[in-house]
Design a protein around this motif. Structure first.
Motif, short mmCIF file in Angstrom:
data_model
loop_
_atom_site.label_atom_id
_atom_site.label_comp_id
_atom_site.label_asym_id
_atom_site.label_seq_id
_atom_site.Cartn_x
_atom_site.Cartn_y
_atom_site.Cartn_z
N GLU A 1 -6.49 -4.13 -0.91
CA GLU A 1 -5.77 -5.16 -1.61
C GLU A 1 -7.02 -6.08 -2.39
O GLU A 1 -8.06 -6.19 -1.84
N TRP B 1 -2.42 -3.77 -4.40
CA TRP B 1 -2.85 -2.93 -3.63
C TRP B 1 -3.09 -1.58 -4.57
O TRP B 1 -2.36 -1.17 -5.34
N PRO C 1 0.78 -1.16 0.03
CA PRO C 1 -0.13 -0.09 -0.05
C PRO C 1 0.89 1.27 -0.12
O PRO C 1 0.78 1.99 0.85
#
Length: 209
Positions: free
Chosen positions: A184, A193, A157
C-alpha cells in the motif's frame, strides 16, 4: 469502466494521477488449475528375483542466510531509507574531503544503504547511482518509487478490487503495509495497493503491518 474527476497532483516534481471515483467492470478469467503430475509405478520385478525399490528423499533443505549487520548502527545491510531534505551530496569516500560524485535532489527519494563508516552511509538509488552521504541527510521514513507507467492502485490487495488511483512512472510515494505480493502506498492524498513488483524501495520478501 466509468471514471470520475481525475486530479493531477505533483509528487516531488513527478506526478501521480488520483481518480475520485473509479470502478472496474468485468472480471479476469481465472486460469484453470493444472493437475499435479502422476508418478508412474515402479516396474514389476522379474520372475524369480526380488524387486528392489530405491527410496529417494525429495525434501528440500532451506538454507537461511544470516542477516548482515552494519558495524555502526547494527541495523541490517542492505536496507532502505529516504532523503531527508531537498539535496544530498554523495561523495566518493566517507569524508568531506572526498569529491562529490552524485547529487540527489528529490525530497523523500528512497535510497538503499549498502555500507556504514562512522557518520557516513554508502547509498545508491534505483539506477545504482550514489556514494557516501552523511547520516544526518537521511531519514528512516520508508518511501518507494513506482517503476511502471500509469499503474493502477487498488482499494485492496486484489487486482479485481476497485481502482482508486493511477501512478506515473517515477512517482515517489510513502510506503505503507505490505504482504508477500502487494504494498500500500500514499502520495498527495491518493492511496491504494499495487503489486510489489511495480515498486523500487522494498524487498521482494518484505512484509509490513
Amino acid at each position: 469502466m466509468t471514471g470520475g474527476k481525475i486530479i493531477l497532483a505533483a509528487v516531488s516534481g513527478i506526478a501521480i494521477l488520483a481518480a475520485a471515483v473509479w470502478s472496474v467492470s468485468g472480471a479476469n478469467a481465472t486460469a484453470g488449475a493444472k493437475a499435479p503430475p502422476t508418478t508412474a509405478p515402479p516396474p514389476a520385478a522379474a520372475a524369480g528375483k526380488t524387486a528392489s525399490t530405491a527410496v529417494s528423499d525429495t525434501s528440500q533443505i532451506q538454507l537461511v542466510t544470516p542477516t548482515k549487520r552494519g558495524p555502526v548502527t547494527h541495523l541490517p545491510l542492505p536496507r532502505y531509507v529516504s532523503l531527508k531534505g531537498s539535496r544530498g551530496n554523495a561523495r566518493r569516500g566517507p569524508s568531506l574531503s572526498h569529491r562529490i560524485d552524485w547529487v540527489f535532489t528529490h525530497p523523500g527519494m528512497p535510497l538503499k544503504v549498502t555500507a556504514e563508516y562512522g557518520h557516513w552511509r554508502r547509498v545508491e538509488d534505483s539506477e545504482g547511482q550514489g556514494g557516501w552521504i552523511h547520516y544526518s541527510l537521511l531519514s528512516g521514513v520508508r518511501r518507494v518509487i513506482v517503476t511502471q507507467d500509469m499503474v493502477a492502485l487498488h482499494s485492496r490487495p486484489d487486482e479485481k478490487s476497485e481502482v482508486t488511483a493511477k501512478a506515473q512512472l517515477g512517482a515517489i510515494a510513502r510506503l505503507g503495509a505490505c504482504n508477500h505480493a502487494w504494498c500500500e502506498i500514499e502520495a498527495s492524498g491518493a492511496d491504494g495497493w499495487l503489486p510489489k513488483t511495480d515498486l523500487w524501495g522494498v524487498d521482494p520478501d518484505e512484509v509490513r503491518d
